[in-house]
Motif scaffolding. Structure first.
Motif, mmCIF file in Angstrom:
data_model
loop_
_atom_site.group_PDB
_atom_site.id
_atom_site.type_symbol
_atom_site.label_atom_id
_atom_site.label_comp_id
_atom_site.label_asym_id
_atom_site.label_seq_id
_atom_site.Cartn_x
_atom_site.Cartn_y
_atom_site.Cartn_z
ATOM 1 N N ASP A 88 3.468 4.004 7.762
ATOM 2 C CA ASP A 88 3.120 4.853 6.768
ATOM 3 C C ASP A 88 3.029 4.621 5.241
ATOM 4 O O ASP A 88 3.263 5.349 4.549
ATOM 5 C CB ASP A 88 4.042 6.266 6.962
ATOM 6 C CG ASP A 88 5.438 5.848 6.419
ATOM 7 O OD1 ASP A 88 5.695 4.401 6.416
ATOM 8 O OD2 ASP A 88 6.273 6.861 6.392
ATOM 9 N N THR A 89 3.006 3.328 4.990
ATOM 10 C CA THR A 89 3.159 2.776 3.608
ATOM 11 C C THR A 89 2.174 3.293 2.595
ATOM 12 O O THR A 89 2.276 3.547 1.597
ATOM 13 C CB THR A 89 2.855 1.222 3.639
ATOM 14 O OG1 THR A 89 4.244 0.638 4.143
ATOM 15 C CG2 THR A 89 3.021 0.686 2.225
ATOM 16 N N PHE A 90 0.667 3.485 3.305
ATOM 17 C CA PHE A 90 -0.494 3.732 2.437
ATOM 18 C C PHE A 90 -0.360 5.305 2.284
ATOM 19 O O PHE A 90 -0.690 5.734 1.240
ATOM 20 C CB PHE A 90 -1.761 3.609 3.275
ATOM 21 C CG PHE A 90 -3.031 4.094 2.316
ATOM 22 C CD1 PHE A 90 -3.180 3.473 1.220
ATOM 23 C CD2 PHE A 90 -3.785 4.893 2.751
ATOM 24 C CE1 PHE A 90 -4.197 3.840 0.163
ATOM 25 C CE2 PHE A 90 -5.141 5.329 2.093
ATOM 26 C CZ PHE A 90 -5.150 5.049 0.795
ATOM 27 N N ALA A 91 0.310 6.009 3.050
ATOM 28 C CA ALA A 91 0.376 7.454 2.788
ATOM 29 C C ALA A 91 1.644 7.720 1.826
ATOM 30 O O ALA A 91 1.473 8.465 0.896
ATOM 31 C CB ALA A 91 0.793 8.146 4.216
ATOM 32 N N HIS A 92 2.575 6.753 1.938
ATOM 33 C CA HIS A 92 3.701 6.932 0.881
ATOM 34 C C HIS A 92 3.038 6.649 -0.336
ATOM 35 O O HIS A 92 3.320 7.261 -1.594
ATOM 36 C CB HIS A 92 4.646 6.033 0.927
ATOM 37 C CG HIS A 92 5.750 5.764 0.604
ATOM 38 N ND1 HIS A 92 6.880 6.894 0.390
ATOM 39 C CD2 HIS A 92 6.368 5.342 -0.825
ATOM 40 C CE1 HIS A 92 7.733 6.875 -0.155
ATOM 41 N NE2 HIS A 92 7.455 5.831 -1.090
ATOM 42 N N ILE A 93 2.027 5.685 -0.757
ATOM 43 C CA ILE A 93 1.787 5.311 -1.983
ATOM 44 C C ILE A 93 0.453 6.188 -2.462
ATOM 45 O O ILE A 93 0.545 6.485 -3.679
ATOM 46 C CB ILE A 93 1.183 3.835 -2.041
ATOM 47 C CG1 ILE A 93 0.075 3.768 -1.197
ATOM 48 C CG2 ILE A 93 2.076 2.737 -1.834
ATOM 49 C CD1 ILE A 93 -0.770 2.333 -1.554
ATOM 50 N N GLN A 94 -0.076 6.930 -1.693
ATOM 51 C CA GLN A 94 -1.041 8.130 -1.943
ATOM 52 C C GLN A 94 -0.401 9.012 -2.238
ATOM 53 O O GLN A 94 -0.700 9.837 -3.261
ATOM 54 C CB GLN A 94 -1.563 8.448 -0.579
ATOM 55 C CG GLN A 94 -2.877 7.521 -0.410
ATOM 56 C CD GLN A 94 -3.603 8.274 0.782
ATOM 57 O OE1 GLN A 94 -2.955 8.446 1.871
ATOM 58 N NE2 GLN A 94 -4.984 8.307 0.707
ATOM 59 N N GLY A 95 1.053 9.137 -1.830
ATOM 60 C CA GLY A 95 1.859 10.586 -2.400
ATOM 61 C C GLY A 95 2.259 10.200 -3.667
ATOM 62 O O GLY A 95 2.549 10.978 -4.650
ATOM 63 N N LEU A 96 2.613 9.022 -4.016
ATOM 64 C CA LEU A 96 3.195 8.390 -5.302
ATOM 65 C C LEU A 96 1.919 8.762 -6.397
ATOM 66 O O LEU A 96 2.150 9.279 -7.666
ATOM 67 C CB LEU A 96 3.662 6.908 -5.430
ATOM 68 C CG LEU A 96 4.780 6.824 -4.701
ATOM 69 C CD1 LEU A 96 5.066 5.176 -4.467
ATOM 70 C CD2 LEU A 96 5.917 7.307 -5.265
ATOM 71 N N ALA A 97 0.790 8.258 -6.003
ATOM 72 C CA ALA A 97 -0.323 8.351 -6.798
ATOM 73 C C ALA A 97 -0.792 10.166 -7.166
ATOM 74 O O ALA A 97 -1.034 9.885 -8.321
ATOM 75 C CB ALA A 97 -1.575 7.631 -6.228
ATOM 76 N N ALA A 98 -0.589 10.832 -6.067
ATOM 77 C CA ALA A 98 -0.676 12.178 -6.301
ATOM 78 C C ALA A 98 0.171 12.716 -7.319
ATOM 79 O O ALA A 98 -0.239 13.717 -8.061
ATOM 80 C CB ALA A 98 -0.642 12.924 -4.982
ATOM 81 N N GLY A 99 1.366 12.281 -7.636
ATOM 82 C CA GLY A 99 2.511 12.534 -8.658
ATOM 83 C C GLY A 99 2.246 11.954 -9.936
ATOM 84 O O GLY A 99 2.880 12.426 -10.965
ATOM 85 N N ASP A 100 1.381 11.100 -10.141
ATOM 86 C CA ASP A 100 1.401 10.294 -11.417
ATOM 87 C C ASP A 100 -0.043 9.608 -11.484
ATOM 88 O O ASP A 100 -0.401 8.863 -10.905
ATOM 89 C CB ASP A 100 2.601 9.219 -11.652
ATOM 90 C CG ASP A 100 2.746 8.749 -12.983
ATOM 91 O OD1 ASP A 100 1.730 8.265 -13.480
ATOM 92 O OD2 ASP A 100 3.757 8.535 -13.359
#
Length: 319
Positions: free
Chosen positions: A39-51
Motif C-alpha cells: 500500500d505504499t502508493f496509497a500512502h503517498i497519495q494520502g500524504l499528497a492529498a494533505g499537502d
C-alpha cells in the motif's frame, strides 16, 4: 526534491517530514513509487492529498531506484534537484546550506556529508567522512579515488547529491536504470564527463538509515555484473585523463574480484563445488576475498549457535 519509494509505507513519514521542514527554501516533493506490491502508493497519495507541495506518481512496472528517480527528474520544476531515500531524513538547514555553497562557488553539484542512524532513529556521533572539515572542490580524480571498491565502506558514492537543474537538463543527466547499486556514483561520474564542478559540504546533515543486517548485506552477482558493464561504458569518457583512467581500471579490477567471489559463494551455498572451483580458476585474484567471506560466514554461524545455547542474562525474564 526526489524521493523514490518501494515498499516504504512503514517508514517514509520521517523522510517526508524532514523534506517539508527544510528552512529557507521552497520545496516541491516528487514521490515516485516503483510499482510497490503493497500500500505504499496509497500512502503517498494520502500524504499528497494533505499537502500541495507533494506530488505522487507511480511507475507502471518496477524499474529500480534509478528509473524512479529519472521519472522525477523529468517532472522537476525547481532550480535545484535534491535526492532523498524513503527511509532516510535530513536536518532542517541542509538544503539551504548546500544551495548557498553551490551559488557561492559556482558548483553544479554539491555532495553533502552524512551521519548514520539505526532503525530506531539513534544518530551516530561521528560524521561519515571525517575529512575534509571545510567545503572542498573535488576533481574527478578525487571522486573516483573515494569510490574504490576496497575503501573500507567509506565510499563517496553514499553521499546524496544536490544538482543544479539547468546543468542536469543541458546535458541530459540521468541515472542508469540498469543499475541496482552504484547508481549515484555513476550519475556523478557522468556529470564529471560533462565538465561538472562538484563540491563537498562537510556538515553531516543527511541522516542515513542503516537497518539491521545491512552491514553484512552482499551485492547480488547480477547487480555486480551490471555495474561492471557500466564501468566499461564510462571508462572511454576518461581515456585522455591518465590519472582518472588508472583509478577507474583499479576500481573495475576490484569489482571483478568481488563479482567472482560472490559467484563462488553462491555456488558453495548450493553445494556446486565444481562450479565454485571453476570460478576460482577463472579469477584466482578473488581467492583472498572468498577466504574472507568464508571466515565471516563461519563466525556468524558460530555466533548464532552460541546465542541459541547460551543461558539467559540475569535480567531477562524467562516464561
Amino acid at each position: 526534491m526526489v524521493v523514490p519509494t518501494w515498499k516504504s509505507a512503514g517508514h517514509l513519514d520521517a523522510a517526508v517530514a524532514s523534506a517539508l521542514g527544510q528552512v529557507g527554501v521552497s520545496v516541491e516533493l516528487l514521490m515516485v513509487d516503483d510499482a510497490s506490491p503493497d500500500d505504499t502508493f496509497a500512502h503517498i497519495q494520502g500524504l499528497a492529498a494533505g499537502d500541495a507541495r507533494i506530488r505522487a506518481f507511480r511507475q507502471p512496472k518496477n524499474g529500480g531506484p534509478g528509473a524512479a528517480r529519472n521519472a522525477a527528474f523529468d517532472m522537476a520544476r525547481g532550480d535545484w534537484i535534491a535526492v532523498l531515500d524513503a527511509d532516510d531524513a535530513m536536518t532542517r538547514h541542509r538544503l539551504r546550506h548546500m544551495i548557498d555553497l553551490a551559488e557561492a562557488e559556482g558548483a553544479d553539484i554539491v555532495l553533502g556529508n552524512l551521519a548514520e542512524r539505526d532503525a530506531d532513529g539513534h544518530v551516530g556521533e561521528s560524521a561519515f567522512l571525517a575529512q575534509p572539515q571545510i567545503p572542498t572542490e573535488w576533481r574527478a580524480v578525487d571522486f573516483v579515488a573515494g569510490n574504490l571498491a576496497a575503501s573500507g565502506g567509506r565510499s563517496y558514492g553514499y553521499l546524496k547529491p544536490l544538482l543544479r537543474r539547468s546543468f542536469v537538463e543541458a546535458h541530459g543527466l540521468r541515472y542508469d536504470p540498469r543499475l541496482r547499486n552504484g547508481e549515484d556514483y555513476h550519475l556523478i561520474l557522468s556529470a564529471y564527463a560533462h565538465g561538472a564542478r562538484v563540491w563537498f559540504a562537510p556538515s553531516a546533515d543527511y541522516l542515513y538509515t542503516r537497518r539491521a543486517g545491512s552491514i553484512s548485506h552482499r551485492s547480488e552477482p547480477d547487480h555486480l555484473a551490471a555495474l561492471l558493464e557500466a564501468e566499461d561504458r564510462v571508462a572511454p569518457l576518461f581515456a585522455d585523463r591518465e590519472e582518472v583512467a588508472g583509478l577507474l581500471a583499479q576500481r573495475r579490477q576490484a569489482l571483478a574480484d568481488m563479482h567472482a567471489a560472490e559467484l563462488v559463494m553462491q555456488a558453495l551455498k548450493s553445494a556446486r563445488l565444481g562450479q565454485a572451483g571453476r570460478e576460482v580458476l577463472r579469477r584466482p585474484r578473488a581467492t583472498g576475498r572468498v577466504a574472507l567471506q568464508l571466515k565471516e560466514a563461519v563466525g556468524k554461524r558460530i555466533g548464532r549457535r552460541t546465542s541459541e545455547t547460551a543461558p539467559p542474562a540475569k535480567d531477562t525474564p524467562v516464561e
